[in-house]
Write a protein that holds these residues in place. Structure first.
Motif, PDB file in Angstrom:
ATOM      1  N   ASP A 372      11.873  38.394  51.806  1.00  0.00           N
ATOM      2  CA  ASP A 372      12.891  37.345  51.780  1.00  0.00           C
ATOM      3  C   ASP A 372      14.118  37.905  51.080  1.00  0.00           C
ATOM      4  N   ILE A 373      15.248  37.851  51.772  1.00  0.00           N
ATOM      5  CA  ILE A 373      16.489  38.400  51.229  1.00  0.00           C
ATOM      6  C   ILE A 373      17.563  37.322  51.276  1.00  0.00           C
ATOM      7  N   LEU A 374      18.195  37.086  50.135  1.00  0.00           N
ATOM      8  CA  LEU A 374      19.283  36.113  50.035  1.00  0.00           C
ATOM      9  C   LEU A 374      20.511  36.818  49.459  1.00  0.00           C
ATOM     10  N   ASP A 375      21.604  36.771  50.216  1.00  0.00           N
ATOM     11  CA  ASP A 375      22.870  37.358  49.781  1.00  0.00           C
ATOM     12  C   ASP A 375      23.919  36.249  49.711  1.00  0.00           C
ATOM     13  N   VAL A 376      24.538  36.129  48.557  1.00  0.00           N
ATOM     14  CA  VAL A 376      25.608  35.151  48.360  1.00  0.00           C
ATOM     15  C   VAL A 376      26.809  35.890  47.776  1.00  0.00           C
ATOM     16  N   ASN A 377      27.956  35.767  48.413  1.00  0.00           N
ATOM     17  CA  ASN A 377      29.159  36.377  47.864  1.00  0.00           C
ATOM     18  C   ASN A 377      30.362  35.489  48.132  1.00  0.00           C
ATOM     19  N   GLY A 378      31.322  35.576  47.248  1.00  0.00           N
ATOM     20  CA  GLY A 378      32.545  34.795  47.374  1.00  0.00           C
ATOM     21  C   GLY A 378      33.740  35.604  46.922  1.00  0.00           C
ATOM     22  N   TYR A 379      34.919  35.124  47.281  1.00  0.00           N
ATOM     23  CA  TYR A 379      36.136  35.848  46.916  1.00  0.00           C
ATOM     24  C   TYR A 379      37.266  34.858  46.665  1.00  0.00           C
ATOM     25  N   ALA A 380      38.232  35.311  45.924  1.00  0.00           N
ATOM     26  CA  ALA A 380      39.476  34.582  45.714  1.00  0.00           C
ATOM     27  C   ALA A 380      40.620  35.588  45.787  1.00  0.00           C
ATOM     28  N   THR A 383      48.161  35.890  46.313  1.00  0.00           N
ATOM     29  CA  THR A 383      49.333  36.700  46.630  1.00  0.00           C
ATOM     30  C   THR A 383      50.481  36.304  45.725  1.00  0.00           C
ATOM     31  N   PHE A 384      50.894  37.208  44.837  1.00  0.00           N
ATOM     32  CA  PHE A 384      51.985  36.926  43.909  1.00  0.00           C
ATOM     33  C   PHE A 384      53.335  37.022  44.622  1.00  0.00           C
ATOM     34  N   THR A 385      53.524  38.154  45.305  1.00  0.00           N
ATOM     35  CA  THR A 385      54.750  38.386  46.065  1.00  0.00           C
ATOM     36  C   THR A 385      54.365  39.030  47.389  1.00  0.00           C
ATOM     37  N   LYS A 386      55.356  39.392  48.196  1.00  0.00           N
ATOM     38  CA  LYS A 386      55.090  40.045  49.463  1.00  0.00           C
ATOM     39  C   LYS A 386      54.496  41.436  49.271  1.00  0.00           C
ATOM     40  N   TRP A 387      54.673  41.991  48.088  1.00  0.00           N
ATOM     41  CA  TRP A 387      54.198  43.351  47.885  1.00  0.00           C
ATOM     42  C   TRP A 387      53.089  43.474  46.842  1.00  0.00           C
ATOM     43  N   LEU A 388      52.650  42.357  46.244  1.00  0.00           N
ATOM     44  CA  LEU A 388      51.598  42.435  45.238  1.00  0.00           C
ATOM     45  C   LEU A 388      50.613  41.273  45.409  1.00  0.00           C
ATOM     46  N   SER A 389      49.315  41.618  45.443  1.00  0.00           N
ATOM     47  CA  SER A 389      48.265  40.595  45.557  1.00  0.00           C
ATOM     48  C   SER A 389      47.075  41.003  44.707  1.00  0.00           C
ATOM     49  N   PHE A 390      46.245  40.027  44.394  1.00  0.00           N
ATOM     50  CA  PHE A 390      45.043  40.256  43.580  1.00  0.00           C
ATOM     51  C   PHE A 390      43.850  39.616  44.286  1.00  0.00           C
ATOM     52  N   ARG A 391      42.734  40.357  44.318  1.00  0.00           N
ATOM     53  CA  ARG A 391      41.522  39.875  44.980  1.00  0.00           C
ATOM     54  C   ARG A 391      40.324  40.109  44.072  1.00  0.00           C
ATOM     55  N   SER A 392      39.557  39.055  43.849  1.00  0.00           N
ATOM     56  CA  SER A 392      38.343  39.141  43.041  1.00  0.00           C
ATOM     57  C   SER A 392      37.155  38.725  43.903  1.00  0.00           C
ATOM     58  N   THR A 393      36.110  39.529  43.889  1.00  0.00           N
ATOM     59  CA  THR A 393      34.909  39.236  44.666  1.00  0.00           C
ATOM     60  C   THR A 393      33.701  39.229  43.752  1.00  0.00           C
ATOM     61  N   PHE A 394      32.739  38.399  44.098  1.00  0.00           N
ATOM     62  CA  PHE A 394      31.492  38.306  43.342  1.00  0.00           C
ATOM     63  C   PHE A 394      30.338  38.213  44.334  1.00  0.00           C
ATOM     64  N   GLY A 395      29.277  38.995  44.088  1.00  0.00           N
ATOM     65  CA  GLY A 395      28.131  38.996  44.988  1.00  0.00           C
ATOM     66  C   GLY A 395      26.811  38.950  44.242  1.00  0.00           C
ATOM     67  N   TYR A 396      25.853  38.259  44.831  1.00  0.00           N
ATOM     68  CA  TYR A 396      24.505  38.167  44.264  1.00  0.00           C
ATOM     69  C   TYR A 396      23.503  38.452  45.379  1.00  0.00           C
ATOM     70  N   ASP A 397      22.615  39.411  45.134  1.00  0.00           N
ATOM     71  CA  ASP A 397      21.617  39.823  46.127  1.00  0.00           C
ATOM     72  C   ASP A 397      20.219  39.615  45.544  1.00  0.00           C
ATOM     73  N   TYR A 398      19.393  38.874  46.274  1.00  0.00           N
ATOM     74  CA  TYR A 398      18.013  38.585  45.854  1.00  0.00           C
ATOM     75  C   TYR A 398      17.087  39.127  46.941  1.00  0.00           C
ATOM     76  N   ASN A 399      16.202  40.045  46.566  1.00  0.00           N
ATOM     77  CA  ASN A 399      15.308  40.699  47.520  1.00  0.00           C
ATOM     78  C   ASN A 399      13.873  40.608  47.004  1.00  0.00           C
ATOM     79  N   ASN A 400      13.047  39.834  47.688  1.00  0.00           N
ATOM     80  CA  ASN A 400      11.650  39.634  47.293  1.00  0.00           C
ATOM     81  C   ASN A 400      10.748  40.115  48.428  1.00  0.00           C
TER      82      ASN A 400
END
Length: 458
Positions: A372-380, A383-400
């Protein structure tokens, strides 16, 4: 017919000898506009300077395979895809840039929607993959540090699309039959007996033909004995496979979603082998406005595999694939294809060979794996300006994973490790992984006078 590199081929009929022709070739620009994922950002192929191999959903959707790993075989330059054996759900080895260490793992790094996952291709349905980009050179893999030393496989799964609020339901079905492509040639009953007779006569050892008799006229009788095809009996099944995928897609300009359900079932060409896999995937993306975009992805995979495969771990003495070609090519009177010949077992004990009826040996080994494998991930992404952006990702993997195993007294495992007694074993493994990445992306394409390049800053 006129052709030139970078232009579409053009065929024009010739009006007559000496007549002038004015031709205009059309540039091939579509391929250069394709988007390729490089590290933590996506760029146009024309801007890519690194060595990248790519394959998209169009190439994957028409391949009659349940495994995304096997679907890559022969379709990515510089990527070696090798199956370990022919059993269902067998592990597929992927090698990038020819990595071949004897003692270390040469598997590439898998990144799925920005999150690192182990053996990702074995847990994702081919119908859920939008694109696969393989980074092969040091320049492109260095962004992942030592983890990318063996290459990086970046997988992007399918998301929703703007359908004006309408919901689209699609179905993909696959049916097929797997058969053994070629059998290894073996001796006929007469050739086999003649070899045993000559060997016994030369060595003075009659043990090799005790069950058959010693006289030459007895050997001659085997010219009329029908051969028994052990390879066909053990590996000759017409293995049926099927795959069903239902996807629900929709969304608006602000919100998109994609729900995918996959049911895969496949029999193995080997007796007592099959697997059943159920996959659920849901992806949600939402544009919250003011430069903020958020989303999450949930995947669940349940896989049940039956059968030990052809390469049982341990010694080659009772390797199933070798047994089917080493065992005598006929059945003695009074025996069946499921009989145990104790005399033959003892007489073939040289080098711990101990030949056992291949059908009986296969039935004496039980393996069942349930994962049984469960993968959950999200991101945010902000975009501050046309030339600068920030991206944060988080992931959780469960493998039984749980493996149930049983070895009867005929197996090598019982003989060596169990003092010829039956062995039962239950193995459970639980792995959990948490992954987080935070990336600033500077795009100087929006600044006049600068070249169009993206630079991720971690």
């Amino acid at each position: 017919m006129v052709s030139h590199s970078g232009y579409e081929q053009l065929t024009v009929p010739v009006a007559g000898a000496g007549a002038p022709l004015n031709l205009r070739l059309k540039r091939v620009s579509k391929a250069l506009e394709d988007v390729v994922v490089i590290g933590y950002q996506s760029v146009r192929r024309r801007d890519v300077l690194a060595s990248v191999s790519s394959i998209g959903s169009r190439q994957l959707r028409d391949i009659p395979l349940n495994s995304a790993e096997e679907a890559l075989a022969g379709r990515l330059a510089g990527v070696q895809v090798t199956g370990s054996e022919g059993s269902p759900n067998a592990q597929v080895m992927i090698r990038v840039r020819g990595g071949g260490s004897i003692t270390q793992d040469n598997s590439p790094l898998y990144i799925v929607d920005g999150i690192q996952l182990d053996n990702a291709l074995s847990t994702i349905s081919p119908q859920d993959i939008e694109s696969i980009d393989v980074l092969k050179d040091a320049a492109s893999t260095s962004i992942y540090g030592a983890r990318g030393a063996n290459g990086v496989v970046i997988i992007t799964t399918k998301g929703g699309r703007n359908t004006g609020g309408r919901t689209t339901i699609s179905y993909t079905g696959l049916f097929g039959v797997n058969v053994l492509e070629k059998e290894l040639p073996v001796q006929s009953p007469y050739d086999y007996m003649y070899y045993q007779y000559e060997r016994a006569k030369q060595t003075g050892d009659s043990s090799g033909i005790v069950p058959y008799g010693y006289k030459w006229d007895t050997v001659q009788k085997y010219k009329n004995v029908s051969p028994y095809d052990w390879q066909h009996k053990v590996l000759g099944r017409h293995a049926f496979q099927q795959s069903h995928n239902v996807s629900v897609t929709g969304g608006t300009e602000q919100t998109q979603y994609n729900l995918s359900l996959t049911d895969q079932r496949q029999e193995g060409v080997m007796l007592n082998s099959d697997y059943d896999r159920k996959l659920l995937a849901f992806r949600f993306d939402h544009n919250a406005g003011a430069g903020l975009k958020i989303g999450f992805n949930v995947r669940y995979n349940n896989t049940v595999v039956n059968g030990a495969g052809t390469s049982n771990p341990g010694s080659s003495a009772l390797n199933y694939l070798r047994q089917v070609v080493r065992y005598r090519p006929f059945i003695l009177p009074g025996q069946t294809d499921n009989s145990f010949d104790a005399t033959y077992y003892t007489e073939t004990n040289a080098n711990s060979l101990s030949l056992v009826n291949p059908v009986l040996l296969n039935n004496a080994t039980y393996r069942r794996s349930n994962s049984d494998i469960l993968d959950v991930n999200g991101y945010a992404n902000y975009t501050f300006t046309k030339w600068l952006s920030f991206r944060s990702t988080f992931g959780y993997d469960y493998n039984n994973m749980r493996l149930d195993a049983f070895d009867d007294t005929l197996t090598y495992n019982s003989k060596i490790n169990g003092a010829s007694l039956p062995i039962g074993d239950i193995t459970s493994k639980l792995n959990t992984t948490i992954d987080n990445s935070n990336v600033f992306t500077f795009s100087n394409a929006a600044i006049p006078g600068l070249s169009a390049r993206n630079t991720p800053l971690r």
